[in-house]
Write an enzyme that holds these catalytic residues in place. Sequence first.
Site, mmCIF file in Angstrom:
data_model
loop_
_atom_site.group_PDB
_atom_site.id
_atom_site.type_symbol
_atom_site.label_atom_id
_atom_site.label_comp_id
_atom_site.label_asym_id
_atom_site.label_seq_id
_atom_site.Cartn_x
_atom_site.Cartn_y
_atom_site.Cartn_z
ATOM 1 N N GLN A 138 0.866 -1.213 -0.086
ATOM 2 C CA GLN A 138 0.012 0.052 -0.042
ATOM 3 C C GLN A 138 0.940 1.126 0.082
ATOM 4 O O GLN A 138 0.528 2.154 -0.509
ATOM 5 C CB GLN A 138 -0.872 -0.007 1.174
ATOM 6 C CG GLN A 138 -2.164 -0.965 1.125
ATOM 7 C CD GLN A 138 -3.041 -0.619 0.154
ATOM 8 O OE1 GLN A 138 -3.420 0.520 -0.265
ATOM 9 N NE2 GLN A 138 -3.816 -1.770 -0.215
ATOM 10 N N GLY A 158 2.430 -4.519 -8.412
ATOM 11 C CA GLY A 158 2.046 -3.770 -9.951
ATOM 12 C C GLY A 158 0.872 -3.027 -9.623
ATOM 13 O O GLY A 158 0.453 -2.005 -10.090
ATOM 14 N N HIS A 159 -0.451 -4.221 -9.572
ATOM 15 C CA HIS A 159 -1.841 -3.483 -9.725
ATOM 16 C C HIS A 159 -1.993 -2.449 -8.606
ATOM 17 O O HIS A 159 -3.406 -1.848 -8.844
ATOM 18 C CB HIS A 159 -2.558 -4.601 -9.617
ATOM 19 C CG HIS A 159 -2.971 -5.261 -8.210
ATOM 20 N ND1 HIS A 159 -4.244 -5.204 -7.811
ATOM 21 C CD2 HIS A 159 -2.300 -6.126 -7.586
ATOM 22 C CE1 HIS A 159 -4.318 -5.817 -6.500
ATOM 23 N NE2 HIS A 159 -3.060 -6.180 -6.561
ATOM 24 N N THR A 200 9.299 -19.168 -15.031
ATOM 25 C CA THR A 200 9.549 -18.131 -16.114
ATOM 26 C C THR A 200 9.050 -16.921 -16.033
ATOM 27 O O THR A 200 7.782 -16.618 -15.466
ATOM 28 C CB THR A 200 8.885 -18.869 -17.508
ATOM 29 O OG1 THR A 200 9.284 -20.116 -17.643
ATOM 30 C CG2 THR A 200 9.039 -17.837 -18.616
ATOM 31 N N CYS A 232 -15.659 -11.983 4.605
ATOM 32 C CA CYS A 232 -16.887 -12.603 4.775
ATOM 33 C C CYS A 232 -16.814 -14.155 4.315
ATOM 34 O O CYS A 232 -16.153 -14.536 3.261
ATOM 35 C CB CYS A 232 -17.859 -11.895 3.706
ATOM 36 S SG CYS A 232 -19.445 -12.579 3.777
#
Length: 403
Positions: A184, A205-206, A242, A330
């Site tokens: 974060q 990355g995301h 890889t 949840c």
Amino acid sequence: MPVYLDHAATTPLSAPALAALTTELSRSGNPSSLHGSGRRARRVVEDSRETIARAAGAHPSEVIFTSGGTEADNLAVKGLFWARRDVDPRRLRILCSAVEHHAVQDTVEWLERHEGAEVTWLPVTDEGIVRMDVLERELAAAADEIALVTVMWANNEVGALQPIADIAAAAACHGIPVHSDAVQAFGSVPVSFADSGLATMAISGHKIGGPVGVGALLVGRAVKLTPVQHGGGQERDIRSGTLDAAGIAAFAAAADDVVTNLSVESARISGLRDQLISGVERVVPEAVLRGPRTQRLPGNAHFTFPGCEGDSLLFLLDVAGVESSTGSACTAGVPRPSHVLLAMGLTETEARGAQRFSLGHTSTPEDVDTLVAALPDAYERARKAGMSGHASSIQTAGTGFSS
């Protein structure tokens, strides 16, 4: 288009990342192959490694590519524990903050169940910040039994920034390595692996405008890790497999873009966050901001809303065109309060009313205005639905929504 206020979960691809990804996806070549296509793919990987190292304040050799933050955390925590235990069988203790992401928390609990780890959960203040006095006491009491310390750089739910340099320095006095989940923090606040004193650090990355499925573990050059998976010996024989040259190139492009613009963008997003916090507090005075007001991520605003179920409020806001998060887990349809909020001293009832609004590079003042306009009605309907424990109860508030 819905207003997207869940950037802490994932943020849209940045333009540089998308350009790098589409370029590399049109090419082929295994970075471990010796022919021309393989060498070209290897150059992409190594150039990207250097870019990410610069962005994270690390040496290129310290960047170990992974499939994301979860794998990086698993590799660090398990790898450090096994390596340290193998050298000294007494080192079975792990000091772990009570507010870790499940990628770390569940890994530590697995080591406790299956590998004989002895876990000390470090308490936090009511703002979610690790108590240094407890950490220092634990280090002094049993330094020769501790394998590692793991504390996240910034909390994914309430946005609290931890004193990572102080934590690493305290552990270094006893020769104990520290891991930090910086997923974060990286790209949101200044992060330097070299200056932190950490042994390992996870990034993804995301969370910064790159693609899903690629991340990195930064590993100090003198740090020994036992691999979690085995195979071709890629990545210093720490993480075989890889390499995804296209994903890595996009990750590097996103990292370069976000760090280059960090100071300006952080100020912009912080301003939007403050606008959001003041707006929420104005239209729903009962809402309680959780986490510190200043020592927090620029894009994080986390509230608890008394008298309503967080999931109910989430779905009602979704119907109104605003996408947010509860931050709670949840299981089998049964809402459970956040372990982070419980560690901060909230009751289960208080914690169940959680809602996280997180901003990012696509966020605008109009997004904040839309949330503030939609929130009072959504909150009132969620309160009428009550703490039923099921999102389907929203029907009783007159929305017609069913889960």
